[in-house]
Design an enzyme around this catalytic site. Structure first.
Site, PDB file in Angstrom:
ATOM      1  N   HIS A 105       0.845  -1.191   0.000  1.00  0.00           N
ATOM      2  CA  HIS A 105       0.000   0.000   0.000  1.00  0.00           C
ATOM      3  C   HIS A 105       0.881   1.242   0.000  1.00  0.00           C
ATOM      4  O   HIS A 105       1.929   1.269   0.631  1.00  0.00           O
ATOM      5  CB  HIS A 105      -0.897   0.027   1.250  1.00  0.00           C
ATOM      6  CG  HIS A 105      -2.055   0.954   1.109  1.00  0.00           C
ATOM      7  ND1 HIS A 105      -1.960   2.293   1.370  1.00  0.00           N
ATOM      8  CD2 HIS A 105      -3.316   0.727   0.695  1.00  0.00           C
ATOM      9  CE1 HIS A 105      -3.135   2.864   1.141  1.00  0.00           C
ATOM     10  NE2 HIS A 105      -3.972   1.944   0.722  1.00  0.00           N
ATOM     11  N   ASP A 156      -7.906  -5.261  -0.246  1.00  0.00           N
ATOM     12  CA  ASP A 156      -8.371  -6.150  -1.320  1.00  0.00           C
ATOM     13  C   ASP A 156      -8.015  -7.611  -1.103  1.00  0.00           C
ATOM     14  O   ASP A 156      -8.501  -8.477  -1.829  1.00  0.00           O
ATOM     15  CB  ASP A 156      -7.765  -5.685  -2.655  1.00  0.00           C
ATOM     16  CG  ASP A 156      -8.311  -4.331  -3.054  1.00  0.00           C
ATOM     17  OD1 ASP A 156      -7.515  -3.408  -3.305  1.00  0.00           O
ATOM     18  OD2 ASP A 156      -9.539  -4.186  -3.069  1.00  0.00           O
TER      19      ASP A 156
END
Ligand code: SDX
Length: 461
Positions: A311, A369
């Protein structure tokens, strides 16, 4: 207000022997930045920051992230408290209006969501024009843009109508998503019901059928509420920045959100949830050892990345991934799914990766996700709709940021600068003097009668 974070503290820049003072800005959670809005005027310099890794595009009161501590707050409330206690409609109201709704406000908002659930009957004909295998995100982006043709009255004075516009968009996007699914299967459309909540209505529109009535399961509704809340906003991520940039040209909300949907579609962004399930399914079906995928992800020569990992902001953990991972067991158990091989593989991948120096050194952890697809799949959502689900969740965040930007007294059209690295002042070349750039053109050889397949000319020295 958003702009009273400018302090009297200064950063000093020394350039060509001259000292420049740049104001320091400090956010309400202590984030510190250098205000460079006068940099070029004072120094002639611009900053260079491809991917905006170090650049703040705005002041915002909506969402706070702390990547080092794994903190995510919407309007000051922790994501954990909201996911545990709220409905998605409550959180959508919070993001758009800035405070949690009273019972009466929530009733009004929920009634608006219910009342706006239908789309113009003429819009339904658009579904017939999409190929049956059209990607659902392309349908969603197109149909959301079409909304401004059928509901133009809201675009003239958006801020006066933002309550209605927000409710209308949040409600209709849900219907468009369900209708596109039904059409893709050649099944009759199931219309929204006035007596169902936001999530129950979506599930019913997706899975009810005249010959096989769908029973709304409260556990499933609760799981969907939680997933949509966890996706509802995430400060200046790629798709929200797209909504802001497009909206900064004074583009209406529908077209700005349509741009956000297109940005979210990317496999590096919202498209990752579908890619994760496809990766887990291919590992499961092939019977291959998942460690092969971890080794591929580490190989700089292999473009494969461990989707659902990493991320831009979170460098400790993504709090949403932790909540979703915990919810997997609850939802699967409630649905009577005693064991999910894909969840088992996902857990093993996480366990191995988090002990591997390659992931540790790069602060790569599961993101939102990585596990979300496990639950969507258990709810019966097809994997090519996972990113659509992400968009349904993110919609209130996009609307809140678009509204915040439109309300900003210091509003400017977004227009980044660049550092030019191309050719410098080349003399013009007449058409007849231009040489073919085709790699097929054997310009260095001279073979009489041989013609370049692109420019069809004789070879030239
Ligand atoms: C979302 O911004 C948001 O908030 C997004 C989001 C939201 O709510 O809006 O949180 C939603 O988009 C989550 C991310 C979903 N995408 C994926 O899961 C795709 C896989 N992840 C990567 O592509 C990547 O981690 C990104 C895109 C998420 C972040 O990319 P960055 O910040 O530009 O990081 P990077 O590409 O510079 O990577 C740094 C290093 C590199 O190695 P080195 O060159 O230093 O050797 O980490 C490596 C990368 O190769 N790396 C990975 C990896 N992610 C980064 N290596 C293997 N697998 C991965 N997943």
């Amino acid at each position: 207000m958003m702009n009273d974070f400018i302090t009297d503290k200064k950063a000093e820049l020394i350039y060509k022997g001259k000292s420049y003072s740049l104001p320091i800005v400090i956010g309400s959670e202590g984030e510190v930045g250098v205000d460079i809005r006068s940099l070029r005027a004072e120094t002639g310099l611009i900053t260079f920051d491809s991917g905006y890794m170090n650049t703040g595009s705005c002041g915002s009161e909506i969402t706070f992230l702390d990547g080092e501590k794994g903190i995510l707050n919407y309007r000051g409330y922790s994501i954990e408290s909201l996911a545990e206690n709220c409905s998605f409609a409550e959180v959508a109201f919070l993001l758009v209006h800035g405070s949690l709704p009273t019972r009466e406000e929530l009733t009004v908002f929920s009634n608006l969501l219910g009342g706006f659930a239908l789309i113009h009957e003429d819009m339904i004909h658009f579904f017939d024009s999409f190929p049956v295998n059209a990607p659902p995100m392309s349908i969603l982006s197109s149909m959301v843009n079409v909304l401004c043709n059928y509901y133009p009255e809201m675009t003239e004075n958006p801020l006066e109508n933002i309550d209605m516009m927000a409710a209308r968009l949040i409600s209709k996007v849900r219907t468009i998503a369900a209708f596109s699914y039904k059409r893709s299967k050649g099944l009759p459309l199931i219309y929204p019901r006035h007596d169902y909540s936001y999530c129950a209505n979506f599930l019913n529109m997706m899975f009810d059928s005249p010959v096989n009535p769908y029973e709304v399961d409260e556990e499933v509704v609760s799981a969907l509420n939680k997933l949509l809340i966890l996706h509802a906003d995430h400060e200046q991520n790629c798709s929200t920045s797209a909504v802001r940039l497009v909206g900064s040209a004074r583009v209406n909300l529908y077209a700005s959100v349509s741009a956000g949907i297109s940005a979210l579609w990317g496999p590096l962004h919202g498209g990752a949830n579908q890619a994760v399930i496809e990766m887990l399914e291919s590992i499961h079906v092939s019977g291959e050892n998942y460690k092969k995928y971890i080794e591929r992800a580490k190989d700089p020569k292999d473009p494969f990345r461990l989707v659902g990992f990493g991320h831009r902001v979170y460098k400790s953990h993504d709090p949403r991934a932790r909540i979703i991972k915990k919810a997997c067991d609850q939802v699967l158990g409630a649905l009577g799914i005693s064991q999910d091989p894909l969840l088992d593989i996902a857990r093993e991948i996480e366990e191995v990766a988090l002990r591997d120096d390659y992931f540790i050194e790069r602060n790569l952890y599961p993101n939102v996700d990585f596990y979300s697809g496990i639950i969507y799949r258990a709810l019966g959502i097809p994997s090519n709709m996972f990113t659509v689900m992400f968009a349904l969740g993110r919609l209130p965040g996009w609307i809140a940021h678009w509204k915040e930007m439109w309300e900003d007294p210091n509003w400017r059209i977004g227009r980044p600068r660049q550092i030019y690295t191309g050719p410098v002042s080349r003399p013009f070349v007449k058409m007849e003097d231009r040489s073919c750039k085709s790699s097929f053109c054997p310009v260095e050889e001279t073979k009489p009668g041989v013609h370049c397949p692109v420019c069809k000319q004789d070879v030239r020295k």
